[in-house]
Write a protein that holds these residues in place. Sequence first.
Motif, mmCIF file in Angstrom:
data_model
loop_
_atom_site.group_PDB
_atom_site.id
_atom_site.type_symbol
_atom_site.label_atom_id
_atom_site.label_comp_id
_atom_site.label_asym_id
_atom_site.label_seq_id
_atom_site.Cartn_x
_atom_site.Cartn_y
_atom_site.Cartn_z
ATOM 1 N N GLU A 40 1.487 6.645 -6.795
ATOM 2 C CA GLU A 40 0.379 7.768 -7.172
ATOM 3 C C GLU A 40 0.840 8.990 -6.932
ATOM 4 O O GLU A 40 0.160 9.933 -7.889
ATOM 5 C CB GLU A 40 -0.961 7.214 -6.414
ATOM 6 C CG GLU A 40 -1.415 5.810 -6.867
ATOM 7 C CD GLU A 40 -2.499 5.361 -5.706
ATOM 8 O OE1 GLU A 40 -2.995 5.943 -4.752
ATOM 9 O OE2 GLU A 40 -3.405 4.492 -6.237
ATOM 10 N N ASN A 41 1.340 9.334 -5.821
ATOM 11 C CA ASN A 41 2.036 10.831 -5.667
ATOM 12 C C ASN A 41 3.321 11.200 -6.429
ATOM 13 O O ASN A 41 3.800 12.029 -6.161
ATOM 14 C CB ASN A 41 2.160 10.936 -4.349
ATOM 15 C CG ASN A 41 0.701 10.718 -3.522
ATOM 16 O OD1 ASN A 41 -0.313 11.136 -3.860
ATOM 17 N ND2 ASN A 41 0.737 10.105 -2.509
ATOM 18 N N ASP A 42 3.701 10.112 -7.331
ATOM 19 C CA ASP A 42 4.843 10.392 -8.220
ATOM 20 C C ASP A 42 6.043 10.745 -7.044
ATOM 21 O O ASP A 42 7.009 11.432 -7.691
ATOM 22 C CB ASP A 42 4.733 11.659 -9.031
ATOM 23 C CG ASP A 42 5.666 11.614 -10.181
ATOM 24 O OD1 ASP A 42 6.507 10.467 -10.561
ATOM 25 O OD2 ASP A 42 6.252 12.560 -10.634
ATOM 26 N N GLU A 43 6.016 10.150 -6.001
ATOM 27 C CA GLU A 43 7.321 10.118 -5.119
ATOM 28 C C GLU A 43 8.408 9.413 -5.319
ATOM 29 O O GLU A 43 9.572 9.597 -4.820
ATOM 30 C CB GLU A 43 6.963 10.250 -3.621
ATOM 31 C CG GLU A 43 5.684 11.466 -3.304
ATOM 32 C CD GLU A 43 5.339 11.157 -1.865
ATOM 33 O OE1 GLU A 43 6.178 10.896 -0.843
ATOM 34 O OE2 GLU A 43 4.271 11.088 -1.702
ATOM 35 N N LEU A 44 8.173 8.517 -6.211
ATOM 36 C CA LEU A 44 9.184 7.536 -6.658
ATOM 37 C C LEU A 44 10.071 7.869 -7.846
ATOM 38 O O LEU A 44 11.024 7.468 -8.011
ATOM 39 C CB LEU A 44 8.733 6.194 -6.962
ATOM 40 C CG LEU A 44 8.172 5.434 -5.679
ATOM 41 C CD1 LEU A 44 7.506 3.810 -6.389
ATOM 42 C CD2 LEU A 44 8.982 5.294 -4.679
ATOM 43 N N LYS A 45 9.418 9.002 -8.295
ATOM 44 C CA LYS A 45 10.478 9.868 -9.405
ATOM 45 C C LYS A 45 10.895 8.939 -10.304
ATOM 46 O O LYS A 45 11.783 8.853 -11.059
ATOM 47 C CB LYS A 45 11.686 10.541 -8.889
ATOM 48 C CG LYS A 45 11.148 11.237 -7.880
ATOM 49 C CD LYS A 45 10.368 12.647 -8.162
ATOM 50 C CE LYS A 45 10.152 13.419 -7.210
ATOM 51 N NZ LYS A 45 8.883 13.974 -7.048
ATOM 52 N N GLU A 47 0.847 -0.960 0.063
ATOM 53 C CA GLU A 47 -0.060 0.047 0.087
ATOM 54 C C GLU A 47 1.008 1.193 0.047
ATOM 55 O O GLU A 47 0.520 2.163 -0.632
ATOM 56 C CB GLU A 47 -0.920 0.057 1.259
ATOM 57 C CG GLU A 47 -1.820 1.051 1.262
ATOM 58 C CD GLU A 47 -2.775 1.118 -0.093
ATOM 59 O OE1 GLU A 47 -3.228 2.149 -0.440
ATOM 60 O OE2 GLU A 47 -3.407 0.054 -0.634
ATOM 61 N N THR A 48 2.013 1.218 0.732
ATOM 62 C CA THR A 48 2.875 2.527 0.816
ATOM 63 C C THR A 48 3.337 2.454 -0.648
ATOM 64 O O THR A 48 3.524 3.572 -1.254
ATOM 65 C CB THR A 48 4.042 2.091 1.891
ATOM 66 O OG1 THR A 48 3.340 1.837 3.059
ATOM 67 C CG2 THR A 48 4.985 3.175 2.000
ATOM 68 N N ILE A 49 3.996 1.520 -1.092
ATOM 69 C CA ILE A 49 4.528 1.685 -2.681
ATOM 70 C C ILE A 49 3.412 2.206 -3.381
ATOM 71 O O ILE A 49 3.837 3.168 -4.507
ATOM 72 C CB ILE A 49 4.922 0.279 -3.120
ATOM 73 C CG1 ILE A 49 6.027 -0.074 -2.341
ATOM 74 C CG2 ILE A 49 5.398 0.316 -4.484
ATOM 75 C CD1 ILE A 49 6.527 -1.643 -2.399
ATOM 76 N N LYS A 50 2.047 1.706 -3.302
ATOM 77 C CA LYS A 50 1.115 2.299 -4.212
ATOM 78 C C LYS A 50 0.895 3.596 -4.104
ATOM 79 O O LYS A 50 0.792 4.472 -5.147
ATOM 80 C CB LYS A 50 -0.118 1.611 -4.070
ATOM 81 C CG LYS A 50 -0.993 2.088 -4.964
ATOM 82 C CD LYS A 50 -2.426 0.975 -4.593
ATOM 83 C CE LYS A 50 -3.652 1.445 -5.408
ATOM 84 N NZ LYS A 50 -4.856 0.847 -4.951
ATOM 85 N N CYS A 51 0.782 4.076 -2.893
ATOM 86 C CA CYS A 51 0.820 5.797 -2.610
ATOM 87 C C CYS A 51 1.805 6.486 -3.204
ATOM 88 O O CYS A 51 1.580 7.616 -3.773
ATOM 89 C CB CYS A 51 0.632 5.956 -1.094
ATOM 90 S SG CYS A 51 -0.859 5.137 -0.531
ATOM 91 N N LEU A 52 3.057 5.951 -2.922
ATOM 92 C CA LEU A 52 4.119 6.664 -3.539
ATOM 93 C C LEU A 52 4.255 6.789 -5.078
ATOM 94 O O LEU A 52 4.507 7.712 -5.381
ATOM 95 C CB LEU A 52 5.690 5.917 -2.902
ATOM 96 C CG LEU A 52 5.916 5.903 -1.513
ATOM 97 C CD1 LEU A 52 7.212 4.906 -1.163
ATOM 98 C CD2 LEU A 52 6.348 7.411 -1.261
#
Length: 134
Positions: A115-120, A108-113
């Motif tokens: 979706e918020n384009d935090e993984l760049k 879920e954390t990876i999915k949120c990251l």
Amino acid sequence: QVPYSNLSSISSPSIQSSAYTSNLTKYSGIAVVNNYRLPYILFEAIELCETLYQKEFGRGCPSSTLHTIAFVLNKITSRDRMTTYITAILPEDPFSTKGIEWLLLARETIKCLEENDELKGYSVHIDGIVAVTY
């Protein structure tokens, strides 16, 4: 080859003072060893030491700490440096209810990251027997 037991030598006070630690889970990866963050400058020092000593003396860096980190870096990072493998060691059995809850929360954390384009643009995948089973 340098044994993994030498990793304790990189937990020096200078590295620990700027380190982030977690009491829940142990992580080891390209920039984290036993929950201690390794500063980027350390990787530059490793590369410089390895390159200079290989060129001048035909062997790797004489610093056992830098040599150990370089050894681990080469084990957990692909040759093209485009992929790193991170190991998470949970404090409980990964097949237990808590272990499965951790897995679901991590997904879920990876999915949120993502979706918020935090993984760049980076991709994160969870692998292992438990990840495949659940």
